[in-house]
Motif scaffolding. Sequence first.
Motif, mmCIF file in Angstrom:
data_model
loop_
_atom_site.group_PDB
_atom_site.id
_atom_site.type_symbol
_atom_site.label_atom_id
_atom_site.label_comp_id
_atom_site.label_asym_id
_atom_site.label_seq_id
_atom_site.Cartn_x
_atom_site.Cartn_y
_atom_site.Cartn_z
ATOM 1 N N ASP A 140 6.926 12.794 1.168
ATOM 2 C CA ASP A 140 7.178 11.505 0.642
ATOM 3 C C ASP A 140 6.594 11.391 -0.810
ATOM 4 O OD1 ASP A 140 7.758 10.578 3.089
ATOM 5 O OD2 ASP A 140 5.977 9.301 3.565
ATOM 6 N N ILE A 141 6.027 12.529 -1.515
ATOM 7 C CA ILE A 141 5.552 12.806 -2.674
ATOM 8 C C ILE A 141 6.178 13.549 -3.775
ATOM 9 C CG2 ILE A 141 3.532 13.329 -4.082
ATOM 10 C CD1 ILE A 141 2.898 10.654 -2.575
ATOM 11 N N ARG A 170 16.084 -3.326 -17.602
ATOM 12 C CA ARG A 170 15.269 -4.081 -17.009
ATOM 13 C C ARG A 170 13.756 -3.556 -16.927
ATOM 14 N NH1 ARG A 170 16.279 -8.129 -14.011
ATOM 15 N NH2 ARG A 170 18.288 -7.862 -13.818
ATOM 16 N N ALA A 171 12.638 -4.170 -17.123
ATOM 17 C CA ALA A 171 11.407 -3.514 -16.915
ATOM 18 C C ALA A 171 11.052 -2.831 -15.749
ATOM 19 C CB ALA A 171 10.322 -4.424 -17.187
ATOM 20 N N GLN A 172 10.252 -1.620 -15.919
ATOM 21 C CA GLN A 172 10.076 -1.009 -14.714
ATOM 22 C C GLN A 172 8.328 -0.909 -14.631
ATOM 23 O OE1 GLN A 172 13.767 1.727 -13.666
ATOM 24 N NE2 GLN A 172 11.648 2.710 -13.596
ATOM 25 N N LEU A 173 7.886 -1.099 -13.574
ATOM 26 C CA LEU A 173 6.259 -0.873 -13.295
ATOM 27 C C LEU A 173 5.874 0.620 -12.887
ATOM 28 C CD1 LEU A 173 5.573 -4.705 -12.218
ATOM 29 C CD2 LEU A 173 5.763 -3.600 -14.355
ATOM 30 N N SER A 174 6.767 1.282 -12.740
ATOM 31 C CA SER A 174 6.541 2.760 -12.197
ATOM 32 C C SER A 174 7.497 3.667 -12.775
ATOM 33 C CB SER A 174 6.857 2.988 -10.820
ATOM 34 O OG SER A 174 6.641 4.121 -10.068
ATOM 35 N N PRO A 175 6.969 4.931 -13.203
ATOM 36 C CA PRO A 175 7.903 5.933 -13.872
ATOM 37 C C PRO A 175 8.754 6.707 -12.712
ATOM 38 C CG PRO A 175 5.500 6.933 -13.224
ATOM 39 C CD PRO A 175 5.475 5.278 -12.974
ATOM 40 N N VAL A 176 9.489 5.951 -12.097
ATOM 41 C CA VAL A 176 10.545 6.554 -11.220
ATOM 42 C C VAL A 176 11.607 5.625 -11.270
ATOM 43 C CG1 VAL A 176 9.405 5.128 -9.222
ATOM 44 C CG2 VAL A 176 10.881 7.438 -8.899
ATOM 45 N N PHE A 194 0.723 -0.999 -0.072
ATOM 46 C CA PHE A 194 -0.023 0.059 0.071
ATOM 47 C C PHE A 194 0.949 1.390 0.061
ATOM 48 C CE2 PHE A 194 -2.644 -3.344 1.776
ATOM 49 C CZ PHE A 194 -3.904 -3.068 1.301
ATOM 50 N N LYS A 195 2.207 1.128 0.482
ATOM 51 C CA LYS A 195 3.162 2.447 0.432
ATOM 52 C C LYS A 195 4.421 1.910 -0.071
ATOM 53 C CE LYS A 195 0.981 5.559 3.788
ATOM 54 N NZ LYS A 195 1.579 6.365 4.987
ATOM 55 N N ARG A 196 4.421 1.147 -1.132
ATOM 56 C CA ARG A 196 5.701 1.004 -1.604
ATOM 57 C C ARG A 196 6.179 1.865 -2.659
ATOM 58 N NH1 ARG A 196 7.758 -4.020 -3.350
ATOM 59 N NH2 ARG A 196 6.038 -5.007 -2.285
ATOM 60 N N TYR A 197 7.595 2.004 -2.490
ATOM 61 C CA TYR A 197 8.402 3.057 -3.367
ATOM 62 C C TYR A 197 8.095 2.786 -4.987
ATOM 63 C CZ TYR A 197 12.309 5.158 -5.960
ATOM 64 O OH TYR A 197 12.747 5.823 -6.925
ATOM 65 N N GLY A 198 7.414 4.151 -5.496
ATOM 66 C CA GLY A 198 7.069 3.902 -6.747
ATOM 67 C C GLY A 198 5.735 3.751 -7.215
ATOM 68 N N ASN A 199 4.924 3.513 -6.146
ATOM 69 C CA ASN A 199 3.502 3.763 -6.183
ATOM 70 C C ASN A 199 3.051 5.210 -6.995
ATOM 71 O OD1 ASN A 199 3.190 1.219 -5.221
ATOM 72 N ND2 ASN A 199 1.953 1.653 -3.746
ATOM 73 N N TYR A 200 2.147 5.391 -7.824
ATOM 74 C CA TYR A 200 1.823 6.706 -8.426
ATOM 75 C C TYR A 200 0.255 6.517 -8.422
ATOM 76 C CZ TYR A 200 1.731 3.749 -12.923
ATOM 77 O OH TYR A 200 1.394 2.937 -13.853
ATOM 78 N N TYR A 201 -0.189 7.988 -8.278
ATOM 79 C CA TYR A 201 -1.633 8.231 -8.241
ATOM 80 C C TYR A 201 -2.003 9.190 -9.246
ATOM 81 C CZ TYR A 201 -0.355 5.756 -3.871
ATOM 82 O OH TYR A 201 -0.066 4.584 -3.038
#
Length: 256
Positions: free
Chosen positions: A175-176, A197-203, A126-133
């Motif tokens: 944090d944002i 390597r594939a990334q699942l977040s734009p960071v 729920f609060k993983r590095y890279g989570n985006y909203y």
Amino acid sequence: MKKFFTVLLAALILAVINPTISNAKVIYDGAEVVKGQTGKMTFKKDIKVYKRNPNGTFDSLVVKRNNFFKTYDIEKYDGKTFYQMGQYRVQATDLVVFKEVPIKIRASFYNDPTYININRDHISDFKRYGNYYHKDDEVSKEAVKISFLNDGQVFSYCSADLEVGESCVEYQGTDIKIAETIKRKEGVRYELTEDTRAQLSPVKGYVVDWDNRMYLKGTVFSSLGTEINGYLYVKNESDSKVSWFPVEILKQVGDK
């Protein structure tokens, strides 16, 4: 007189077609705030700060106590916090006095903001590095709600699930990271210019243990039409899986 009104009418039409962009300054805590700024800081005594050069060497700069400096990117990991002060990176210590610009003010500089969690110390999903909203996200076909709490200092993201109802997650503003959401043409084909390597977040540095794909130079992807933080959202033409890749390592190629 007729000529005057003709000129005035032409000026009004021109103003409607090409409206002037407002150059009004944003002021917080007695100082101007600029796009990308996360806060400002000063030091309790004269202190030396450092920047790393591309060749691996370091340059230093002595900053004077009680002088304020704008801060931009923030890094958080291993219980430590680092502030980017121009080209110089400063670790938070008892000698550093940091004052955050409320995330509500920071967001006002963006036309279509995406909010990315940059705190690496969060280990839950729920609060993983890279989570985006983003405001247009959808969960179970129910629109999400983004708001700012505690006088604009706290970022809140709530989503509605048809089975369990509404659930919310909150982050401290520091944090944002906020990035512009840019719409790109869908279906444009790109190939990688290096093994990646594939990334699942734009960071940068987003890694998950359940998806550790590596793609080779020359692998072809199709754009899904969104760029955030210098990363393009794409789909692999062979396995149909989606990824985020830095725009700088993607080369546009012709259609099939």
